[in-house]
Enzyme design. Sequence first.
Site, short mmCIF file in Angstrom:
data_model
loop_
_atom_site.label_atom_id
_atom_site.label_comp_id
_atom_site.label_asym_id
_atom_site.label_seq_id
_atom_site.Cartn_x
_atom_site.Cartn_y
_atom_site.Cartn_z
N THR B 30 34.67 32.76 36.46
CA THR B 30 35.07 33.99 36.87
C THR B 30 34.40 34.46 38.16
O THR B 30 33.08 34.18 38.15
CB THR B 30 35.18 35.17 35.90
N ASP B 46 38.52 38.37 40.12
CA ASP B 46 39.55 37.46 40.74
C ASP B 46 40.81 37.30 39.43
O ASP B 46 40.52 38.20 38.41
CB ASP B 46 38.96 36.19 40.98
N ARG B 48 41.88 34.05 37.95
CA ARG B 48 42.08 32.69 37.48
C ARG B 48 41.33 32.75 35.99
O ARG B 48 40.48 33.08 35.86
CB ARG B 48 41.55 31.74 38.15
N LYS B 62 41.57 40.95 34.49
CA LYS B 62 40.04 40.72 33.84
C LYS B 62 39.55 42.22 33.96
O LYS B 62 38.21 42.39 33.70
CB LYS B 62 39.45 39.70 34.84
N GLY B 76 33.35 35.21 31.21
CA GLY B 76 33.01 34.36 29.92
C GLY B 76 33.88 33.85 29.00
O GLY B 76 35.35 33.66 29.48
N SER B 158 30.86 32.53 37.09
CA SER B 158 30.57 31.48 37.75
C SER B 158 30.67 31.69 39.33
O SER B 158 29.64 30.95 40.24
CB SER B 158 31.68 30.36 37.44
N ASP B 195 33.93 28.95 44.97
CA ASP B 195 33.73 28.59 43.44
C ASP B 195 35.04 28.14 42.75
O ASP B 195 36.05 28.94 42.73
CB ASP B 195 33.24 29.84 42.69
N SER B 198 37.01 30.17 40.15
CA SER B 198 37.76 31.42 40.43
C SER B 198 38.77 31.18 41.42
O SER B 198 38.64 30.07 41.93
CB SER B 198 36.73 32.24 41.29
#
Lengths: 256, 275, 204
Positions: B30, B46, B48, B62, B76, B158, B195, B198
């Site tokens: 994320t 984000d 995803r 999230k 996580g 991430s 990234d 994400s």
Amino acid sequence: MAYLHTANIISDFPPSHHHHTSAGPFVQHQITPYTNNGGTILGITGEDFVVLAGDTRHSEGYSINSRTEKKVHRLGKESSLVLATVGFGADALDVVETMKRAVEDYKFHHNKEMSPPAAAQLLMTILYSNRFFPKYAYCILVGIHAGKGVLYSYDVVGSYSKSGERRAAAGAASDLIVPFLDNQVELKNQYVPYAWEEEIPVQPLPMEKVRRLVKDAFTSATERHIQVGDGLQIITVAASGVGWGVSEEMYELKKD
Amino acid sequence: MGGFDFSNYARNAALQKQGFPQPQATSTGTTIVGCIFDGGVVIAADTRATSGEIVAEKNCQKLHYITPNIWCAGAGTAADTEFVTALISSQLELHSLSTGRKPRVVTCMTLVKQHLFRHQGHLGAYLVVAGVDPTGINLFTVHAHGSTDKLPYVTMGSGSLAAMSIFESQWQKNLTQEDAVKLCAEAILAGIFNDLGSGSNVNVGIITAEKTTIKRNFIIPNERVPKEQSYRFPRGTTAILKEQMISRAELRKYITIVDMTGKGTVEGDAMEVDA
Amino acid sequence: MDPFSINGGACVAMVGKNCVAIACDLRLGKQTLTISNNYPKIFSYGDTYLGLTGLATDIETVSTDLRTKVNMYRLREERDIEPETFTNLVSSYLYQRRFGPFYVSPVVAGINNRTGEPFIAAFDCLGCTDYSKDFVVSGTSSNQLFGTCESLWEPGLEPEDLFETISQVLLNSMDRDALAGWGAHVYIITKDQVIKRLLKTRQD
């Protein structure tokens, strides 16, 4: 990494012998010879043409190395041969370079273009010659042979079908694309409405339909696979009269 | 509390010992961020959720509710962020009821870190805790092992490095609400595009002393282009061997339950005591 | 071998216009050896349907445990469980075993009795819920299912069109998975009836 860490000096220092296992006091060093650079390639043949496509994302782990790295390559300016490779980027490019040189050498020696069946056999030889340290590159080779579009696909050690294939996909999202192609190119599991003994006959697809399928396959793969995206390169090789024509189109894919 | 059931643990450990790998949980690889401003705090994420290289969900939420004035952004193991925040939310509600005071962000952060520390990092929850309470504006990060930070701007997941590059180059003191929202959204976009873990949209939450505003899909920068053609099949394309039709009326001949609050009669189903 | 792919199996659910569909394969295997071609993975709990793929022993434990819980819910509440409520039940039930999970990937499909809204959801084995407005997948063919769903599904399909789409998605996906196939069940759920169909599939 995720938490503050203080090395345990008592147990780590001085280095004791039981840290070395069966190798005794020698430390064995290693390199990792391969990385996965993601990406996907896809090829579909028609009656007198063949389409070969690939996305242009080059990635490693969760990072993007390039958004514009092409995976589909012509093997010669005067040749109908086109090769797409995917897997470990360096090996994939090396296979293409080796093939390009071989195709050029062939022309200098014989004063004619290498035929697709000959190139297909050569590619198998190159891949198999690295049998015990394989080039990590999945290949799809296409070209025009006797006025027809032909397509060959390979595993990393060179296994391929001499008679060619109607369509193939390889790389990160091949799992996602192949069943879609089974259904839409080979018309698998589709019957003539309510006549459930009679399968819908398979016919060669027109070029426009093939291009549409390729684009939809890639936009779908981009939605669900993190290593696919950025750009789509489509190369079309079409037989025209006694020769052929090669054209390239570029499309945008999502960049997330 | 906790109340985990370990009855499968021995079996699963035995399987693992025999070389069976552990299951792949949905993880929010994320980008989540938070940033304080004059008068409040902004958090963003984000949308995803991934399972390995596959996108499991394209538009997930999230930003987790704790209390009206405290929210968490989670990264996580998705199941852990979901349940840890729900558990702490419930504990804070009860705490607030028994003390008769508005819940504080430090209390939330402390409950979360103690819970995570107790589980020694086995709960893979990485959280940004943000809120405004009677003591002021608060922003924390909590890592899975229980360590915490208190900073004016934070990133996790991430995509945290991509997001932090935006904060480190553009953040300044005494931001206005508008600028803080812009900065957080920009940081999430950096994660979305740079990234692979994400992606999709930007969700933003703005908390001030007066009110909380959650803006779902604040920015939608990744809409799918229309397909080249429709893939609708002619009816009768799929071969059928057997067919069984069950009308609801048929199902309901055994029990009828009348819901008096609803509009008219709502009928119940046949009770199945066996499959 | 991964516990999720010892027995094999595939399941998919989709939303249509005022309807939902859920489908599964019928194979039960022991690694590459097929044990049975009649092992349905969809269970009904009143109007709500649950698909379970993963380790067969856990599919049976989970489906019967949930049967008990849903029956207890009915006795307490004197009404059927709604798909949304059932989804929360599945989620908290799985998370209770956070440190010793069941090796299953559940899928829920149904229509809310009160609002008439179609509802689908999927979970990982820890109980993390994936709410979706289009389709959800699970099982050893999940990659193939994601690819075909993403390409073939479109919004606003009528029940009979949704049947064709979900069937083609499942059929073509499981034909590219050695651990799934050998027959398929499809349920088309509308407000006033449920149609269950057995599909003609490859038997290899």
